[in-house]
Scaffold this active site. Structure first.
Site, PDB file in Angstrom:
ATOM      1  N   LYS A 140       3.115  -9.786  -5.203  1.00 35.34           N
ATOM      2  CA  LYS A 140       2.382  -8.580  -4.811  1.00 35.34           C
ATOM      3  C   LYS A 140       2.392  -8.389  -3.295  1.00 35.34           C
ATOM      4  CE  LYS A 140      -0.560  -7.990  -8.844  1.00 35.34           C
ATOM      5  NZ  LYS A 140      -1.901  -8.168  -9.442  1.00 35.34           N
ATOM      6  N   LYS A 200      10.427  -6.440 -16.467  1.00 36.83           N
ATOM      7  CA  LYS A 200       9.357  -6.144 -17.423  1.00 36.83           C
ATOM      8  C   LYS A 200       8.907  -4.688 -17.336  1.00 36.83           C
ATOM      9  CE  LYS A 200       5.241  -7.719 -17.761  1.00 36.83           C
ATOM     10  NZ  LYS A 200       3.944  -8.370 -17.884  1.00 36.83           N
ATOM     11  N   LYS A 205       3.338  -1.101 -15.175  1.00 35.29           N
ATOM     12  CA  LYS A 205       2.543   0.037 -14.707  1.00 35.29           C
ATOM     13  C   LYS A 205       2.915   0.456 -13.310  1.00 35.29           C
ATOM     14  CE  LYS A 205      -1.823  -0.857 -17.057  1.00 35.29           C
ATOM     15  NZ  LYS A 205      -3.199  -1.318 -16.902  1.00 35.29           N
TER      16      LYS A 205
END
Ligand code: TRP
Length: 329
Positions: A114, A195, A198
């Site tokens: 992140k 993957k 979102k």
């Protein structure tokens, strides 16, 4: 009652819920309500650790709750609430933070990912796994249904439960991950080596649970495949097709070899139409349930959930406070 195990899991309310969330986790959450004391939480404090818009957040939190209810989270059979409305989570997270070596958090791959993607390395993001441990432990949960990507975080929870028990006496169960057998991994439609996520800026990478039928069809028809037009399962050579097979198998509950028998030589067009139809059929009842839910009812469900969760968490939290010496004489 004591022999019934407690299941806990959480979903972040930012970004719309997609097919990967549903097949990888939510569908399993719904099933677990039959056999366990199930507790599900919209983890709105976790989602604040990355860039988010407070002006949108009220709506996003509400939407997430409404979608989960539409998927079949049943407030009569499970405890369902917003994390931020039960302050015992944060209190326990502080106690656990005092037991957490920095080195443990330094190893977290999600923190690295992140921050490498441009997020600021704030303390909340660093301490994310500690709050997650508190979510689980504040209810003395034993089982945690999560996707494969949360394994490392769950190891931290287990570690912290053991550290607490060693330091202060046996209080917490050491929880276990519950990774679903079926379709735990759905990949992006636009890049089947990543993957379904979102946070992917490309909306074509994922099917949202509330996408209307024509959008579902368009996204699946546009899914990346390859130029050798046989339908077979092979993550190495044919990741796009394999992903679609996994999705269709998840949606129809038919085994992949059966699907390969039916669609192997029929061409990609026919196969993709069938995948789209299967997904649409699975999503139809969710969309219908979503439309039926009324804003005021959702708010009432969440309010009641928070009240019950607070009472339950407080019972356990009183013991934790006493164990660490936070009690008045
Ligand atoms: N980290 C989880 C995720 O991103 C969300 C989460 C927060 C969670 N607290 C939890 C999951 C507790 C299970 C249990 O998916």
């Amino acid at each position: 009652m004591d022999h019934i195990k407690t299941v806990f899991s959480g979903l972040q309310p930012t970004g719309n819920v997609h097919l990967g969330n549903y097949l990888g986790a939510l569908r399993n959450w719904v099933k677990l309500q039959d056999d366990y004391r199930a507790i599900y939480c919209v983890v709105d404090l976790h989602a604040m650790t990355i860039d988010y818009d407070p002006a949108d957040y009220v709506r996003e939190r509400h939407e997430a709750a409404r979608v989960l209810l539409a998927c079949g989270i049943d407030p009569k059979r499970s405890l369902f609430y917003f994390q931020s409305e039960v302050p015992q989570h944060v209190e326990l997270s502080w106690i656990l933070a005092t037991l957490t070596p920095m080195g443990v958090l330094n190893r977290m791959t999600q923190f690295k990912d992140k921050t490498e993607r441009g997020g600021t390395a704030n303390l909340g993001l660093f301490a994310y796994p500690v709050l997650m441990a508190a979510d689980i432990m504040v209810h003395h949960a034993q089982l945690v249904p999560v996707g494969d990507d949360q394994r490392q975080h769950l190891e931290v929870t287990r570690d912290l439960a053991e550290r607490f028990n060693n330091r202060y006496g046996d209080l917490f169960p050491v929880p276990e991950a519950l990774i679903p057998e079926t379709s735990a991994r759905v990949m992006a439609l636009t890049d089947p080596t990543a993957k379904m996520s979102k946070s992917d800026p490309n909306m074509r990478s994922r099917v949202l649970l509330l996408d209307p039928p024509d959008v579902v069809r368009r996204k699946i028809r546009a899914a990346v495949t390859d130029s050798e037009p046989t339908v077979r399962h092979d993550w190495g050579d044919k990741p796009g097709v394999s992903n679609l097979l996994e999705i269709m198998s998840g949606a129809t509950l038919r085994p992949i070899p059966d699907l390969v028998d039916d669609y192997g030589d029929g061409g990609y067009g026919r196969f993709k139409d069938a995948v789209a139809e299967a997904v649409d059929e699975m999503l139809h009842p969710i969309r219908a349930a979503y439309a039926e839910l009324d804003e005021i009812d959702v708010a009432a469900v969440m309010r009641d959930g928070a009240e019950t969760a607070k009472a339950s968490a407080e019972g356990f939290q009183r013991q934790a406070r006493a164990a660490v010496g936070l009690a008045n004489r």
